[in-house]
Design a protein around this motif. Sequence first.
Motif, PDB file in Angstrom:
ATOM      1  N   SER A 112       8.330  -6.731  38.228  1.00  0.00           N
ATOM      2  CA  SER A 112       9.916  -6.342  37.653  1.00  0.00           C
ATOM      3  C   SER A 112      10.089  -4.817  38.017  1.00  0.00           C
ATOM      4  N   LYS A 113      11.182  -4.719  38.220  1.00  0.00           N
ATOM      5  CA  LYS A 113      11.881  -3.402  38.435  1.00  0.00           C
ATOM      6  C   LYS A 113      11.438  -2.926  39.937  1.00  0.00           C
ATOM      7  N   LYS A 114      11.180  -3.847  40.773  1.00  0.00           N
ATOM      8  CA  LYS A 114      10.749  -3.526  41.997  1.00  0.00           C
ATOM      9  C   LYS A 114      12.043  -3.091  42.957  1.00  0.00           C
ATOM     10  N   GLN A 115      12.952  -3.756  42.708  1.00  0.00           N
ATOM     11  CA  GLN A 115      14.457  -3.170  43.760  1.00  0.00           C
ATOM     12  C   GLN A 115      14.808  -1.847  43.233  1.00  0.00           C
ATOM     13  N   SER A 116      14.511  -1.556  41.868  1.00  0.00           N
ATOM     14  CA  SER A 116      15.035  -0.111  41.248  1.00  0.00           C
ATOM     15  C   SER A 116      13.924   0.895  41.774  1.00  0.00           C
ATOM     16  N   LEU A 117      12.731   0.595  41.643  1.00  0.00           N
ATOM     17  CA  LEU A 117      11.927   1.674  41.723  1.00  0.00           C
ATOM     18  C   LEU A 117      10.984   1.815  43.082  1.00  0.00           C
ATOM     19  N   SER A 118      11.286   1.151  43.979  1.00  0.00           N
ATOM     20  CA  SER A 118      10.512   1.060  45.445  1.00  0.00           C
ATOM     21  C   SER A 118      10.879   2.411  46.201  1.00  0.00           C
ATOM     22  N   PHE A 119      11.845   2.814  45.702  1.00  0.00           N
ATOM     23  CA  PHE A 119      12.318   4.245  46.459  1.00  0.00           C
ATOM     24  C   PHE A 119      11.024   5.430  46.184  1.00  0.00           C
ATOM     25  N   GLU A 120      10.300   5.297  45.073  1.00  0.00           N
ATOM     26  CA  GLU A 120       9.285   6.281  44.861  1.00  0.00           C
ATOM     27  C   GLU A 120       7.727   5.479  44.938  1.00  0.00           C
ATOM     28  N   LEU A 121       7.902   4.364  44.495  1.00  0.00           N
ATOM     29  CA  LEU A 121       6.499   3.676  44.492  1.00  0.00           C
ATOM     30  C   LEU A 121       5.804   3.309  45.566  1.00  0.00           C
ATOM     31  N   ILE A 122       6.856   2.793  46.670  1.00  0.00           N
ATOM     32  CA  ILE A 122       6.162   2.345  47.823  1.00  0.00           C
ATOM     33  C   ILE A 122       5.641   3.719  48.377  1.00  0.00           C
ATOM     34  N   PRO A 123       6.204   4.686  48.613  1.00  0.00           N
ATOM     35  CA  PRO A 123       5.658   6.009  49.079  1.00  0.00           C
ATOM     36  C   PRO A 123       4.328   6.332  48.502  1.00  0.00           C
ATOM     37  N   LEU A 124       4.222   6.356  47.181  1.00  0.00           N
ATOM     38  CA  LEU A 124       3.189   6.661  46.387  1.00  0.00           C
ATOM     39  C   LEU A 124       2.193   5.550  46.717  1.00  0.00           C
ATOM     40  N   LEU A 125       2.216   4.364  46.961  1.00  0.00           N
ATOM     41  CA  LEU A 125       1.057   3.378  47.313  1.00  0.00           C
ATOM     42  C   LEU A 125       0.633   3.436  48.628  1.00  0.00           C
ATOM     43  N   GLU A 126       1.647   4.173  49.340  1.00  0.00           N
ATOM     44  CA  GLU A 126       1.276   4.314  50.950  1.00  0.00           C
ATOM     45  C   GLU A 126       0.147   5.668  51.018  1.00  0.00           C
ATOM     46  N   ARG A 127       0.520   6.572  50.081  1.00  0.00           N
ATOM     47  CA  ARG A 127      -0.199   7.857  49.905  1.00  0.00           C
ATOM     48  C   ARG A 127      -1.773   7.396  49.521  1.00  0.00           C
ATOM     49  N   VAL A 128      -1.952   6.413  48.744  1.00  0.00           N
ATOM     50  CA  VAL A 128      -3.119   5.917  47.832  1.00  0.00           C
ATOM     51  C   VAL A 128      -3.824   5.558  49.094  1.00  0.00           C
ATOM     52  N   LYS A 129      -3.204   4.747  50.016  1.00  0.00           N
ATOM     53  CA  LYS A 129      -4.050   3.845  51.055  1.00  0.00           C
ATOM     54  C   LYS A 129      -4.402   4.947  52.107  1.00  0.00           C
ATOM     55  N   THR A 130      -3.676   5.851  52.434  1.00  0.00           N
ATOM     56  CA  THR A 130      -3.896   6.904  53.658  1.00  0.00           C
ATOM     57  C   THR A 130      -4.663   7.816  53.166  1.00  0.00           C
ATOM     58  N   THR A 131      -4.810   8.199  52.095  1.00  0.00           N
ATOM     59  CA  THR A 131      -5.113   9.711  51.599  1.00  0.00           C
ATOM     60  C   THR A 131      -6.465   9.387  50.578  1.00  0.00           C
ATOM     61  N   ARG A 132      -6.436   8.343  49.796  1.00  0.00           N
ATOM     62  CA  ARG A 132      -7.383   8.270  48.831  1.00  0.00           C
ATOM     63  C   ARG A 132      -7.502   6.473  48.406  1.00  0.00           C
ATOM     64  N   PRO A 133      -8.302   5.905  49.478  1.00  0.00           N
ATOM     65  CA  PRO A 133      -8.285   4.514  49.339  1.00  0.00           C
ATOM     66  C   PRO A 133      -9.202   3.999  48.316  1.00  0.00           C
ATOM     67  N   SER A 134     -10.155   4.867  47.851  1.00  0.00           N
ATOM     68  CA  SER A 134     -11.033   4.554  46.791  1.00  0.00           C
ATOM     69  C   SER A 134     -10.425   4.405  45.478  1.00  0.00           C
ATOM     70  N   THR A 135      -9.064   5.050  45.454  1.00  0.00           N
ATOM     71  CA  THR A 135      -8.346   4.798  43.831  1.00  0.00           C
ATOM     72  C   THR A 135      -8.036   3.386  43.837  1.00  0.00           C
ATOM     73  N   LYS A 136      -8.397   2.836  42.672  1.00  0.00           N
ATOM     74  CA  LYS A 136      -8.276   1.375  42.261  1.00  0.00           C
ATOM     75  C   LYS A 136      -6.625   1.435  41.795  1.00  0.00           C
ATOM     76  N   VAL A 137      -6.069   0.410  42.345  1.00  0.00           N
ATOM     77  CA  VAL A 137      -4.473   0.248  41.885  1.00  0.00           C
ATOM     78  C   VAL A 137      -4.233  -1.085  40.973  1.00  0.00           C
ATOM     79  N   VAL A 138      -3.857  -0.837  39.803  1.00  0.00           N
ATOM     80  CA  VAL A 138      -3.472  -1.752  38.784  1.00  0.00           C
ATOM     81  C   VAL A 138      -2.116  -1.928  38.507  1.00  0.00           C
ATOM     82  N   CYS A 139      -1.855  -3.468  38.037  1.00  0.00           N
ATOM     83  CA  CYS A 139      -0.380  -3.631  37.386  1.00  0.00           C
ATOM     84  C   CYS A 139      -0.667  -3.794  35.907  1.00  0.00           C
ATOM     85  N   SER A 140       0.128  -3.138  35.087  1.00  0.00           N
ATOM     86  CA  SER A 140       0.295  -3.443  33.761  1.00  0.00           C
ATOM     87  C   SER A 140       1.353  -4.366  33.335  1.00  0.00           C
ATOM     88  N   LEU A 141       1.329  -5.471  33.060  1.00  0.00           N
ATOM     89  CA  LEU A 141       2.410  -6.521  33.011  1.00  0.00           C
ATOM     90  C   LEU A 141       2.726  -7.149  31.600  1.00  0.00           C
TER      91      LEU A 141
END
Length: 404
Positions: A112-141
Amino acid sequence: MKKILFYCQNLLGLGHLVRTTEIIRHLSKDFKVCLVEGGTTVQGFEIPLGVETIHLPVIQVDPTTLRSKNRIMVADGSLTLEEVKEIRKNMLLKVFDVFQPDCLITEGFPFSKKQSLSFELIPLLERVKTTRPSTKVVCSLRDIFMVKEFEDRANLEAERCQFFNHYYDLLLYHSDPKVHRLEESFSMAEKLKRQVCYTGYVAQYLPENTEISAQDIASLSNKRPMIIVSVGGGKLGYELLDAVIEAAPILEKQLPHTIQIFTGPLMPDEKFLQLCNLAANYSNINIRRFTTQLIAHMEKASLSISLGGYNTTMNVLKTGVRSLIYPSNKDREQAIRAEKLEEMGILEMIRPEDLNPARLAEKIVNSLSKEPVKSLCQTLNLQGAEKTAELLQNLLELQLIEAA
């Protein structure tokens, strides 16, 4: 101590933050938690002690534009939307870099809210992959999430399925499968390649560190039977409150009671004043904006009348109070939840035609004559916050074992 960064964005009401806060209350016992949120703040709303909170510049949606694609607006009119987006994105990335979490949780996103919040969450998720891939990423729904009328469901689900599989490790689904299953909201559930865990519903507890106000003490100690009426944050549901007030003089002649109305802290001032003026001549009505003791009021009440948002409905299930629910018409989410629970005999729905004062008064009197539903509510899993903490503990302990 493992660190969890929890991102939550309320765009309309308070529901997402209320549920997130209850989850964080349990997480903070075993984890260092940082909450990042960018919705309207409410005085008196309690964030658990020891939780660091980062407030992003506020963005929100106008309730009159819910069916529009471009509906985000800025609370602070001194900045443009693009300026606020850039500030928020950079703040979020900095928080991640400094906090260096072992786990990142995004509330709702990307389902949910993907269209509204991609502007900041996609860069954040990319930062996780490139700088701290050990961080587990979880969706609370939450249990029910909807596709808007203007969206192509098949393409949207395929895109979100691919996105989740690429960036995420776990989906925590806050529902009881006896009531609602993931595939009912997301038809491609079987194509999700990451683990999906049903946590049960997330129910609230009374706040631990908030003083009880004099108003709350007075209403909770009143010996008269109470009918409690609430509409969540208050940006929706004015028509329900208006109908209850118009039914009040009819009810006053039929039964001894007090109608305690909570309009929600986000109800516009002009609408709040309209309701106060409408109720001014009725001695059986008390109107307030907000209470930190909503659970206590529901436990005391003979009947709850409300919209059908997730958290209010969970309060109904937790307290076992008799309940009339009028689903908000912003989408089908509240109606689907209410219809399922009505079929189980746990609550009754108020439909638009029931808002006629005489008809609503009759429905209220009939509801008060029925047996409490506590035993039915006890068949449902309301331990979602506790289960979430347990699942995350297991996820991060597994990470330790794999790194050893």
